[in-house]
Design a protein around this motif. Sequence first.
Motif, PDB file in Angstrom:
ATOM      1  N   ASP A 150      36.041  35.188  23.708  1.00  0.00           N
ATOM      2  CA  ASP A 150      36.911  36.246  23.191  1.00  0.00           C
ATOM      3  C   ASP A 150      36.186  37.587  23.174  1.00  0.00           C
ATOM      4  O   ASP A 150      36.763  38.624  23.538  1.00  0.00           O
ATOM      5  N   PHE A 151      34.915  37.572  22.780  1.00  0.00           N
ATOM      6  CA  PHE A 151      34.129  38.804  22.770  1.00  0.00           C
ATOM      7  C   PHE A 151      33.997  39.372  24.185  1.00  0.00           C
ATOM      8  O   PHE A 151      34.143  40.577  24.403  1.00  0.00           O
ATOM      9  N   PHE A 152      33.742  38.510  25.157  1.00  0.00           N
ATOM     10  CA  PHE A 152      33.618  38.952  26.544  1.00  0.00           C
ATOM     11  C   PHE A 152      34.916  39.591  27.028  1.00  0.00           C
ATOM     12  O   PHE A 152      34.902  40.633  27.703  1.00  0.00           O
ATOM     13  N   VAL A 153      36.048  38.977  26.691  1.00  0.00           N
ATOM     14  CA  VAL A 153      37.338  39.522  27.117  1.00  0.00           C
ATOM     15  C   VAL A 153      37.569  40.886  26.484  1.00  0.00           C
ATOM     16  O   VAL A 153      37.979  41.850  27.156  1.00  0.00           O
ATOM     17  N   ARG A 154      37.327  40.987  25.174  1.00  0.00           N
ATOM     18  CA  ARG A 154      37.582  42.251  24.469  1.00  0.00           C
ATOM     19  C   ARG A 154      36.683  43.378  24.962  1.00  0.00           C
ATOM     20  O   ARG A 154      37.090  44.548  24.944  1.00  0.00           O
ATOM     21  N   ARG A 155      35.484  43.049  25.414  1.00  0.00           N
ATOM     22  CA  ARG A 155      34.538  44.073  25.873  1.00  0.00           C
ATOM     23  C   ARG A 155      34.510  44.226  27.395  1.00  0.00           C
ATOM     24  O   ARG A 155      33.702  44.986  27.928  1.00  0.00           O
ATOM     25  N   GLY A 156      35.367  43.494  28.083  1.00  0.00           N
ATOM     26  CA  GLY A 156      35.415  43.613  29.536  1.00  0.00           C
ATOM     27  C   GLY A 156      34.178  43.082  30.226  1.00  0.00           C
ATOM     28  O   GLY A 156      33.793  43.569  31.304  1.00  0.00           O
ATOM     29  N   ILE A 157      33.574  42.072  29.637  1.00  0.00           N
ATOM     30  CA  ILE A 157      32.355  41.488  30.201  1.00  0.00           C
ATOM     31  C   ILE A 157      32.729  40.315  31.100  1.00  0.00           C
ATOM     32  O   ILE A 157      33.450  39.413  30.675  1.00  0.00           O
ATOM     33  N   PRO A 158      32.250  40.281  32.332  1.00  0.00           N
ATOM     34  CA  PRO A 158      32.560  39.150  33.211  1.00  0.00           C
ATOM     35  C   PRO A 158      31.882  37.883  32.707  1.00  0.00           C
ATOM     36  O   PRO A 158      30.726  37.919  32.283  1.00  0.00           O
ATOM     37  N   ASN A 159      32.591  36.776  32.760  1.00  0.00           N
ATOM     38  CA  ASN A 159      32.033  35.510  32.277  1.00  0.00           C
ATOM     39  C   ASN A 159      31.488  34.669  33.419  1.00  0.00           C
ATOM     40  O   ASN A 159      31.561  33.447  33.408  1.00  0.00           O
ATOM     41  N   THR A 160      30.950  35.355  34.422  1.00  0.00           N
ATOM     42  CA  THR A 160      30.294  34.676  35.540  1.00  0.00           C
ATOM     43  C   THR A 160      28.953  35.340  35.778  1.00  0.00           C
ATOM     44  O   THR A 160      28.781  36.541  35.538  1.00  0.00           O
ATOM     45  N   GLY A 187      21.558  27.583  42.643  1.00  0.00           N
ATOM     46  CA  GLY A 187      22.046  26.234  42.416  1.00  0.00           C
ATOM     47  C   GLY A 187      22.631  26.003  41.035  1.00  0.00           C
ATOM     48  O   GLY A 187      23.241  24.954  40.790  1.00  0.00           O
ATOM     49  N   PHE A 188      22.456  26.963  40.132  1.00  0.00           N
ATOM     50  CA  PHE A 188      22.955  26.806  38.767  1.00  0.00           C
ATOM     51  C   PHE A 188      23.709  28.051  38.308  1.00  0.00           C
ATOM     52  O   PHE A 188      23.666  28.419  37.134  1.00  0.00           O
ATOM     53  N   ASP A 189      24.390  28.691  39.250  1.00  0.00           N
ATOM     54  CA  ASP A 189      25.139  29.904  38.925  1.00  0.00           C
ATOM     55  C   ASP A 189      26.647  29.675  38.944  1.00  0.00           C
ATOM     56  O   ASP A 189      27.433  30.612  38.914  1.00  0.00           O
ATOM     57  N   HIS A 190      27.049  28.402  38.980  1.00  0.00           N
ATOM     58  CA  HIS A 190      28.466  28.062  39.038  1.00  0.00           C
ATOM     59  C   HIS A 190      29.117  28.006  37.662  1.00  0.00           C
ATOM     60  O   HIS A 190      30.331  28.068  37.540  1.00  0.00           O
ATOM     61  N   VAL A 191      28.315  27.876  36.627  1.00  0.00           N
ATOM     62  CA  VAL A 191      28.806  27.687  35.274  1.00  0.00           C
ATOM     63  C   VAL A 191      29.162  29.036  34.649  1.00  0.00           C
ATOM     64  O   VAL A 191      28.613  30.071  35.052  1.00  0.00           O
ATOM     65  N   SER A 192      30.054  29.039  33.672  1.00  0.00           N
ATOM     66  CA  SER A 192      30.345  30.290  32.977  1.00  0.00           C
ATOM     67  C   SER A 192      29.149  30.690  32.125  1.00  0.00           C
ATOM     68  O   SER A 192      28.358  29.847  31.689  1.00  0.00           O
ATOM     69  N   VAL A 193      29.015  31.974  31.901  1.00  0.00           N
ATOM     70  CA  VAL A 193      27.898  32.480  31.103  1.00  0.00           C
ATOM     71  C   VAL A 193      27.973  31.941  29.675  1.00  0.00           C
ATOM     72  O   VAL A 193      26.966  31.543  29.083  1.00  0.00           O
ATOM     73  N   THR A 194      29.176  31.915  29.115  1.00  0.00           N
ATOM     74  CA  THR A 194      29.317  31.452  27.731  1.00  0.00           C
ATOM     75  C   THR A 194      28.960  29.973  27.592  1.00  0.00           C
ATOM     76  O   THR A 194      28.368  29.560  26.589  1.00  0.00           O
ATOM     77  N   ARG A 195      29.313  29.163  28.594  1.00  0.00           N
ATOM     78  CA  ARG A 195      28.968  27.746  28.548  1.00  0.00           C
ATOM     79  C   ARG A 195      27.459  27.559  28.627  1.00  0.00           C
ATOM     80  O   ARG A 195      26.872  26.719  27.928  1.00  0.00           O
TER      81      ARG A 195
END
Length: 360
Positions: A150-160, A187-195
């Motif tokens: 939610d914080f990423f969405v509100r601040r326009g931060i990409p979650n990748t 090899g480990f950049d497929h996951v979301s940043v938040t995860r």
Amino acid sequence: MSAAARIALCLPGGGATGAMFQIGALAALEDALSGLAERGFDLYVGTNSGASVAAVLAAGQPPARMYRAFLDPADQYFPLERKHILKMDLDAWRRTLVSAWQALRHGTSSLLSRAPAPSPAVLWEELDRFYDTLPSGLFSLDAYERFLEDFFVRRGIPNTFHGMPKPLRVMAHDLDSAEQIAFGGEGFDHVSVTRACIASMAVAPFFSPVRIADRWYIDAGSAQVSHLDVAASEGADVIVVVNPMVPVRAETVPTGHGLKGSVRDKGLMWVMNQSIRIGMHRQLQESLLRIAGGGATKILLIEPDPTDALLFMHNPASFAARRKILEHAYRTTRAKVAEWLAAGHPALERAGFTRKKEID
């Protein structure tokens, strides 16, 4: 500032109070050093609570904004609450209750079938069976992941990781292979940043391991502290480390029953905390010697003095305690930077950092 220098920021873990120290120290760095606010760092490496701070900074959010937000309880920039972190892992506890009941029935039947009395070896076997029913963690980090999303969405931060303005590495360990993982790396950049951030925060036994694809991950701080090796392997010429985890050294310790003479008087959790701090600080010192020993990489280490560690013994949910840590980190970092600039610290010189304005 030297354009040739590649500068990395490493943020180890330290819980909520550790994050407060890091934010205060980084706000002070930007206020003290010319060009840092505009330039930022070339690489961000975060572990545990430091992963969340590193992610926000790698997205271009200024530490000064985070600093102001945590100083003002009415500021809703990052409205983190206890409920976002300390949420019981109900699924794990439900499985535990079912398994424990089955283990109890089996153990009772097994013991009653042995006459005249079971041997100690049998008792230990049944106890081991019961241990296996315990949950993998007390709390789930799912609520914190939703808060970060939610914080990423509100601040326009990409979650990748690919969408981040600056390279970000979030450190964790594969629970079953014991392999150190740098999420965001090859090899480990497929996951979301938040995860990745919650995987890095999964400290046993408090938080349950985090599943990503078909693997389980836990905090990486138990094996390494600052992950200087990751920054060095990616070509960092200068590494800035903001480490909040130093052992407590004090003659008096604040407890719920007044001032006492030993960490022992703070109880089980703080005896364990002190043990972790001792081990992590030793690991950090060894990493500093290994990475900086060759001379090619310069390191700037910012951490509390051992006597300052008493600040971290106060409740992080307390606004007064949070403010005290933030302001103390800011003030002491500004003073240290002034000393380093005057003495010509090799890391500052290699990075090309100069004084921005006079220290108050």
